[in-house]
Design a protein around this motif. Structure first.
Motif, PDB file in Angstrom:
ATOM      1  N   ASP A  22       0.815  -1.219   0.000  1.00 42.76           N
ATOM      2  CA  ASP A  22       0.000   0.000   0.000  1.00 42.76           C
ATOM      3  C   ASP A  22       0.851   1.273   0.000  1.00 42.76           C
ATOM      4  O   ASP A  22       0.307   2.379  -0.121  1.00 42.76           O
ATOM      5  CB  ASP A  22      -0.932   0.014   1.220  1.00 42.76           C
ATOM      6  N   ASP A  23       2.148   1.113   0.153  1.00 46.27           N
ATOM      7  CA  ASP A  23       3.056   2.264   0.223  1.00 46.27           C
ATOM      8  C   ASP A  23       3.766   2.551  -1.100  1.00 46.27           C
ATOM      9  O   ASP A  23       4.709   3.346  -1.130  1.00 46.27           O
ATOM     10  CB  ASP A  23       4.143   2.014   1.290  1.00 46.27           C
ATOM     11  N   ILE A  24       3.315   1.937  -2.197  1.00 42.71           N
ATOM     12  CA  ILE A  24       4.034   2.081  -3.471  1.00 42.71           C
ATOM     13  C   ILE A  24       4.135   3.550  -3.878  1.00 42.71           C
ATOM     14  O   ILE A  24       5.206   4.017  -4.289  1.00 42.71           O
ATOM     15  CB  ILE A  24       3.361   1.258  -4.592  1.00 42.71           C
ATOM     16  N   GLU A  25       3.049   4.310  -3.743  1.00 41.86           N
ATOM     17  CA  GLU A  25       3.087   5.721  -4.142  1.00 41.86           C
ATOM     18  C   GLU A  25       4.062   6.504  -3.267  1.00 41.86           C
ATOM     19  O   GLU A  25       4.823   7.341  -3.765  1.00 41.86           O
ATOM     20  CB  GLU A  25       1.680   6.328  -4.081  1.00 41.86           C
ATOM     21  N   LEU A  48       5.426   4.468 -11.295  1.00 44.82           N
ATOM     22  CA  LEU A  48       4.868   3.656 -10.210  1.00 44.82           C
ATOM     23  C   LEU A  48       5.162   2.176 -10.429  1.00 44.82           C
ATOM     24  O   LEU A  48       5.356   1.433  -9.467  1.00 44.82           O
ATOM     25  CB  LEU A  48       3.352   3.873 -10.103  1.00 44.82           C
ATOM     26  N   LYS A  49       5.202   1.758 -11.702  1.00 45.41           N
ATOM     27  CA  LYS A  49       5.524   0.359 -11.993  1.00 45.41           C
ATOM     28  C   LYS A  49       6.942   0.043 -11.540  1.00 45.41           C
ATOM     29  O   LYS A  49       7.190  -1.018 -10.936  1.00 45.41           O
ATOM     30  CB  LYS A  49       5.362   0.080 -13.490  1.00 45.41           C
ATOM     31  N   PHE A  54      10.580  -2.256  -7.468  1.00 45.43           N
ATOM     32  CA  PHE A  54      11.606  -1.938  -6.466  1.00 45.43           C
ATOM     33  C   PHE A  54      11.163  -2.423  -5.090  1.00 45.43           C
ATOM     34  O   PHE A  54      11.960  -2.997  -4.332  1.00 45.43           O
ATOM     35  CB  PHE A  54      11.840  -0.428  -6.454  1.00 45.43           C
ATOM     36  N   PHE A  55       9.895  -2.212  -4.773  1.00 46.29           N
ATOM     37  CA  PHE A  55       9.360  -2.681  -3.490  1.00 46.29           C
ATOM     38  C   PHE A  55       9.520  -4.191  -3.362  1.00 46.29           C
ATOM     39  O   PHE A  55      10.002  -4.696  -2.339  1.00 46.29           O
ATOM     40  CB  PHE A  55       7.882  -2.299  -3.339  1.00 46.29           C
ATOM     41  N   TYR A  56       9.110  -4.933  -4.391  1.00 48.50           N
ATOM     42  CA  TYR A  56       9.170  -6.399  -4.291  1.00 48.50           C
ATOM     43  C   TYR A  56      10.611  -6.898  -4.250  1.00 48.50           C
ATOM     44  O   TYR A  56      10.930  -7.813  -3.482  1.00 48.50           O
ATOM     45  CB  TYR A  56       8.378  -7.045  -5.441  1.00 48.50           C
ATOM     46  N   GLU A  57      11.489  -6.283  -5.029  1.00 50.73           N
ATOM     47  CA  GLU A  57      12.880  -6.742  -5.070  1.00 50.73           C
ATOM     48  C   GLU A  57      13.648  -6.358  -3.801  1.00 50.73           C
ATOM     49  O   GLU A  57      14.417  -7.159  -3.265  1.00 50.73           O
ATOM     50  CB  GLU A  57      13.585  -6.151  -6.306  1.00 50.73           C
TER      51      GLU A  57
END
Length: 198
Positions: A22-25, A48-49, A54-57
């Motif tokens: 939920d923190d991607i933005e 954002l993609k 970046f979040f997942y990695e």
């Protein structure tokens, strides 16, 4: 099962917690700014993609481990990430941090880092290190505020930006062993030296 990976911490002004999907933005806001990311190895995020990847990695995979310290820095007023502080579980125990520039000069990174350092000390770390580009002395100022002391400098061809950087390495020993110095950067990089008056 609850693990010891990034336990939530609180300070006077801050909540330090895991990043979530939920923190991607908010993550994008932190990592897209060229000025904030000037002295970091990765390029600023462009979409954002990219932030989601970046979040997942960088975060989601790390949170699957048994232990880790990859924190979102959030103000208590809204619990939205405005920066980050990490301590590596590798042998360097490297401390890293970043903050959106509208929140600079308020002592936020120092407050957040102090809380994380208390946690890793409690969890048995004997020391932490941190490095900064010589062109970014303000980051060295944060390290000094945290009680870290300068040990040596070295040159590294930094990736993925592929630029030659002179780093200063700082260290904080939690157990009073002032002579302990993490030497891996010194040993791994041919150009290394000790500067005067740091």
């Amino acid at each position: 099962m609850d693990n010891k990976n990034t336990p939530t911490l609180e300070t006077e002004r801050l909540i330090l917690r895991k990043f979530t999907k939920d923190d991607i933005e908010a993550l994008f806001e932190i990592y897209k700014d060229e000025e904030v990311n000037t002295y970091l190895p990765w390029f600023p995020l462009k979409s954002l993609k990219e932030a989601e990847n970046f979040f997942y990695e960088r975060y989601a995979k790390a949170y699957e481990l048994d232990k880790g310290y990859r924190y979102a820095i959030c103000l208590k007023t809204d619990n939205k990430p405005i920066g980050y502080v990490n301590v590596s579980i590798d042998n360097n125990h490297d401390l890293g941090y970043g903050l959106r520039k509208e929140f600079w000069h308020k002592g936020i990174v120092t407050e957040a880092s102090n809380a994380v350092l208390e946690q890793v000390k409690k969890d048995g770390f004997l020391y932490v290190t941190a490095t900064h580009d010589v062109k970014n002395p303000r980051s060295g100022g944060v390290m000094k505020q945290l009680g870290m002391s300068y040990k040596y400098s070295y040159e590294e061809q930094w990736q993925p930006k592929d630029i030659l950087v002179t780093f200063r390495m700082y260290q904080l020993n939690f157990d009073g062993q002032v002579d302990r110095v993490y030497k891996e950067y010194w040993d791994n990089y041919e150009v290394h030296f000790i500067e005067d008056n740091i």
